[in-house]
Each structure stands twice: as C-alpha cells, then as structure tokens.
Design an enzyme around this catalytic site. Structure first.
Site, mmCIF file in Angstrom:
data_model
loop_
_atom_site.group_PDB
_atom_site.id
_atom_site.type_symbol
_atom_site.label_atom_id
_atom_site.label_comp_id
_atom_site.label_asym_id
_atom_site.label_seq_id
_atom_site.Cartn_x
_atom_site.Cartn_y
_atom_site.Cartn_z
ATOM 1 N N LYS A 33 1.290 -3.238 6.721
ATOM 2 C CA LYS A 33 -0.081 -3.633 7.045
ATOM 3 C C LYS A 33 -0.118 -4.274 8.435
ATOM 4 O O LYS A 33 0.798 -5.034 8.789
ATOM 5 C CB LYS A 33 -0.571 -4.620 5.974
ATOM 6 C CG LYS A 33 -2.041 -5.008 6.081
ATOM 7 C CD LYS A 33 -2.463 -5.943 4.935
ATOM 8 C CE LYS A 33 -3.946 -6.274 5.007
ATOM 9 N NZ LYS A 33 -4.379 -7.158 3.898
ATOM 10 N N SER B 147 -7.292 -8.709 -2.027
ATOM 11 C CA SER B 147 -7.003 -7.651 -1.044
ATOM 12 C C SER B 147 -5.785 -6.788 -1.339
ATOM 13 O O SER B 147 -5.579 -5.782 -0.660
ATOM 14 C CB SER B 147 -6.835 -8.261 0.348
ATOM 15 O OG SER B 147 -8.089 -8.575 0.889
ATOM 16 N N SER C 287 -8.847 -5.790 1.440
ATOM 17 C CA SER C 287 -8.606 -5.415 2.808
ATOM 18 C C SER C 287 -7.403 -4.483 3.021
ATOM 19 O O SER C 287 -7.337 -3.815 4.051
ATOM 20 C CB SER C 287 -8.403 -6.663 3.654
ATOM 21 O OG SER C 287 -7.203 -7.319 3.302
#
EC number: 6.3.5.7
Lengths: 521, 95
Positions: free
Chosen positions: A79, A211, A187
């Site tokens: 990420k 998330s 997210s």
C-alpha cells in the site's frame, strides 16, 4: 504462467522450497498479469519491476542453498502508505508529489527480511481517508468483481471461465456479468483489488476505521486488523495515530496468518508497539473450536440492513454452532456512538498529523507572496476534498471553546465503547461474530454517497468499534449475494488474541469456501 | 451546533488551507452535515468517565538520553522543494 499467480502463499511457499518453481518465474508471472490488468483495474500506481526481479534473484540464490525466510520469493504488493526506500511513497496524495523516502517502514523491512519480493505500490484513498478508493489522486480502483445475473443455460460450455458454476445434469447455471464498475472499498482498495484479481500473492494494508476489513469484504478476500500495538507504525504515513494499524489482505485465512507473523514486531522506533512474542498464527488454523463462546451483539442488527446480510450472519452462527461453539447473545450498548465519536477523534488526530505538509520539507510547493500564503496555497492545491473536509472538522473540534464539547466528550465515549467489550470478554466470551459491512460493493461515482459524506462514512459502522477499542478484527468471505457479489463476516477478539480469530475464521472459510471473481479484464 | 460561512473561513485560516468563496460555501454545508451526525454524542451519560488517553494499557517506554541517530542532513533535505547547503529554503519571514 497464469496458474503461478493463482497459487496461495502457502502453496507457493511449498513449491519454492521444493524447487518446483523459482521466485523469478512467479515474479514474472505476476508482472505480466499486472501489465495486462492494471490499465483496467488501476490497483497499482507504481510497478517496481527491476526491484522485483533483483529481489527474486536474491531469493532464488537462497532457496537453491535450502535457505531463506518465511516469505522467501513470495511477491507482494505494498500500500502506498508504507514508506519504501527510494520508491514512490505519497499516500496517494498530490501534496507528497515526488516523495521518495530515504528509509524503509518497519513492517515492510520485516517482510523483506523474511524474503518477500516487492511488486510495486498499491492505490488507496488519499491519506487512507475513504471507504471506496475514490479519493485517490491517482483515480479510483476498480473491483474485479461485477454484479451478475444468474441464468440457466443448456449449452454447458458457453460461459466457461466467465465465473460460471457448473451444476449437475445437462444444464448449467451461469452468471452473466453486468458492465457496471464497482468500487473495491477503501481505503486499502488497491490492496484488495490486487489480491482478488491475482496481481500479487498478498498485500500490506492499514486500518483506521475499517480500511482493511471493508475492502476485504467487498472483494472476497481475507483481511485482518491486528490489536493496536501489534505492528509497528514507524515509517507508515500517519492518519490517526491512536487508531492506525497495519495488517495483511490475503486470499485465504492461512495466507493472512503467514503474512501477519512476518509483519508484526516490537520496535524501538514506535513506543506504542508491544513487547510480546509474535505467536505462530498458522498453528491456530485447524484447531477445533468446540466449547468456544461466540458472542452475537444485538446492536449490530441495524435499521435498513439488507436481508441478505442478516441471512449471512445467521449462516455464520450455524457454521460455528455446528463446529461445537456455544452461541451467546450479548449487548454492546454504546455501539451506535462509535462512528460519531470516530468522526471527532480521527479528524482531530489527522488535522494535527497532516500539519506537516506545508511545502517546506517535502512534496509539493506552490509559491505565495509570503510564507503563510505559500502554506495556504500549497495545502489548497495538494489535498483533495475529503482530506480537506477532515482537516477542517479536526481543526474545528480542537479549536478554543469547542474542545470540551467535542473532543473530550468523544474520548469519554470511546472509553465506554471499550468498556462494553471488556464486560463481555470478562463474562467469558472468546470471540464476537458480526457482519463485516452493511452492504456489498457499490458502484463507482455512486450519487447518494457523493451527495452526503455521512452516507459514505456509514460503510464503517461494523468495523469502527474495533479501532476505537484497539481490538483485533478479521473479515472473512462467507458467501455471495443475489447479484453474485462477495459478502464478509467479521470476528472480533480479545486484545492480542489474533490466534482465536485465525482459528475461528478458518472454520467459517472451511464451511463457506473461497471466492474468485469471474475474469473479464 | 452548526457553523456559518465566517466560521468556516476562520477554521480554514487556522488549518492553513486557502479557500475560495465557493469552496467555503460548499464546505459549510458538508461540515454541518458531519456536525449534525456527531451531535448524538451529547445524549450519552459520561458522568464519572475519564477521557481515553491510551487504548492499550501501557507504561511509557524510556531510553537513555543519548544520541542514537544523526549525521544525515543530506537525507533529511533530499525531498525538499527548495534547499541550499543542507538548509530548507522558505520565503522571507523576518523583515
């Protein structure tokens, strides 16, 4: 080569150690899968092909000598929130334009030390603020799952490879895919999309209010947010420091256990990381859950929840009961206040953490007539709408005269939320079962969500309590809805009892199976 | 509680974010929607409840007060938009 990308981490690990495949081969297979799929899915924002090949080569040298770490030669996606030395790290924000850190986050350093291979950086909501991966500066991520219609067809081969299910007899029920593009959740939307679409063996993710777990539920993958303090936050771009935790998104429960074992550590550079041995999470998988006390919180039965979610929850209860668990009704009375309290605490911490983006030390700078004008123009141009909204809310609730009414009140409510969980765990409940999300994945550019920020925030209604109380939570796929979209269940555990989550999630996975999207990209 | 346009502009100034008249108007509506949503916290009885300071009970870790890191000025300024001889360059702040 495509079958190499379909191996789970545990399968690939066995084949790499058994010298049936090489790290170079599996890395190439992923790189070419990314090359084909990424223009459509937008899961990766940067692909580090050369670095991946170098790392795979080093892994192969170790594997050839019968050496190597727990993840030797396993290709992972990272990420964009994790600082990666010399590699694009922008939290998918324009304000960090061009930022390449001179350091490596502790979590990713742990993964590389165990032999993992980095494929690239994954898309995400800007600064991890969002539940649909639409706030990214690099554009939305597309969910590899699409809605579909169930048809019965006589010609059995027509829809092969189209996500179809073969049924007994001469006919076949096939799913005809709809063209509408759906969000992967957020997210960690890039992480979830990439894992689900076989563009990495596993991915790192982070979870401040849901998330990891919400995108995992939206993509039929497994995601665990460990206990606050289990993974070091050092080198991860900060959103809300008292809530942020790193964790993995993987294709099955065992892979998530393998990844978390490598990611977790105590770290002198993060004083909130906990000095506790990291257990062998994989060993918990397959252990019977006979006699385990599973709590079902009545407050999670919310108004307007689709019947399918309720039905899924009941299925989960039956599976655990059949496996010998004792099901008990419990009450967590302050549940409904978790989301409003979160929308004070998280923006307050974010407004403070994001004060550092001022155009002086890194990233974007927009010139101004004086230094304050430079700050204001840089931040106006660098942050997206959702991030600005949260900084503004945070600044307001912390401003003189409002601190007690908002922030202090929210922190008191947070203690009550935590106390609710402590009470049920003290009464002997081992694990809590809830739905992971109040709906399946929704469409990109959904008009209702765009018109009202609070509607988007409601996605995290079942996950945010866990962050507020610092507990571990895992989302595990449990079935498909009538439109063929994956739905997930969530298990919540005692602090640092991730083992029970893996143990119980494995029972759900055993009963529900695993889920793969029909390939259309 | 709700905010008006003037308050939004003041908060934007505190947050060092330049906003146009149009931005401020849109934000007023959005912030009021969020503030309306969090309003329900007022109905919770918090008498006798301490505000949370740490989600996991822990003692603050301490270490020897000695230099353990440093001598990396070039690394620190490496990502800055404007530098000179390991200093960050900013617009003039003192007349």
């Amino acid at each position: 080569m495509s079958e190499l990308t379909h191996l789970t981490i545990s399968q690939a690990r066995a084949k790499l150690r058994g010298k049936e495949i090489t790290a170079a081969e599996i890395t190439e297979a992923y790189l070419s899968a990314i090359e084909r799929a990424n223009p459509v899915l937008n899961a990766y924002i940067v692909v580090t092909g050369d670095k991946a090949r170098d790392m795979a080569k080093a892994s192969d040298a170790k594997l050839a000598k019968g050496e190597g770490g727990a993840l030797e030669g396993i290709p992972l996606g990272i990420k964009d929130l994790f600082g990666t030395e010399g590699v694009h790290t922008q939290a998918c924000s324009h304000v960090l334009d061009g930022f390449k850190p001179r350091y490596e986050s502790t979590v990713t350093a742990n993964l590389w030390a165990d032999g993992a291979v980095m494929l690239g950086k994954l898309n995400m909501d800007e600064f991890a603020m969002g539940s649909s991966n639409e706030t990214s500066y690099y554009g939305p991520v597309v969910n590899p799952w699409r809605r579909s219609r169930l048809d019965t067809v006589v010609m059995p081969t027509t829809h092969q490879g189209d996500g179809g299910f073969v049924s007994a007899g001469g006919t076949k029920t096939a799913r005809t895919l709809d063209n509408a593009q759906l969000v992967p959740g957020g997210s960690s939307g890039g992480s979830a999309s990439a894992v689900s679409a076989f563009l990495c063996a596993g991915a790192t993710a982070t979870d401040t209010g849901g998330s990891i777990r919400q995108p995992a539920a939206f993509t039929g993958t497994v995601g665990i947010k460990p206990t606050y303090g289990r993974c070091s936050r050092w080198g991860i771009v900060a959103f809300a420091s008292s809530l942020d935790q790193a964790g993995p998104i993987a294709r099955d429960v065992r892979d998530a256990a393998i990844m978390l074992k490598s990611m977790a550590s105590v770290d002198a550079k993060d004083t909130t990381s906990v000095d506790r041995a990291v257990p062998d999470y994989e060993a918990a998988i397959g252990k019977p859950i006979k006699g385990m006390k599973v709590g079902i919180p009545r407050e999670y039965r919310v108004d307007g929840m689709p019947e399918e979610i309720e039905a899924l929850w009941q299925k989960g209860i039956v599976w655990l009961k059949d496996a010998g668990a004792e099901i008990v009704d419990i009450s967590l009375p302050h549940t409904k206040y978790a989301l409003p309290a979160y929308y004070i605490v998280a923006p307050a911490e974010a407004s403070s953490n994001l004060a550092r983006y001022d155009g002086v030390r890194y990233g974007l700078r927009v010139p101004g007539k004086d230094i304050v004008d430079m700050y204001e123009k840089t931040r106006a141009a660098g942050f997206g709408r959702e991030v600005k909204r949260r900084i503004m809310i945070g600044t307001y609730v912390l401003s003189a005269g409002y601190y007690d009414a908002y922030y202090l009140q929210a922190q008191k409510v947070r203690n009550l939320i935590k106390r609710d969980f402590e009470t049920v765990f003290a009464a002997g409940v081992d694990v809590i079962l809830t739905p992971a999300t109040p709906s399946a994945a929704f469409g990109i550019a959904d008009e209702d969500m765009a018109a009202d920020p609070v509607k988007m925030y409601l996605n995290d209604i079942f996950t945010v309590t866990v962050n507020m109380a610092g507990l571990p939570g895992i989302a595990v796929p449990a079935g498909l809805d009538a439109k063929g979209l994956p739905l997930g269940l969530q298990l919540i555990g005692r602090p640092f009892d991730e083992e029970t989550l893996f143990q119980t999630a494995a029972v759900i996975e055993q009963a529900a199976g695993t889920f793969q999207p029909g390939k259309w990209w | 509680m709700s905010v008006d346009l003037q308050t939004v502009k003041r908060v934007a100034r505190l947050a060092r974010i330049a906003v146009s008249e149009e931005d401020a108007e849109r934000m007023t509506g959005e912030l009021n929607a969020i503030l309306g949503f969090v309003e329900q916290l007022n109905e919770v009885d918090v008498s006798g409840v301490e505000p949370m300071t740490s989600v996991t009970p822990m003692e603050m870790k301490k270490r020897q007060d000695i230099v353990t890191d440093g001598n990396k000025a070039a690394d620190i300024v490496a990502n800055a938009p404007a530098t000179e001889e390991n200093f960050f360059l900013v617009p003039k702040v003192v007349e």
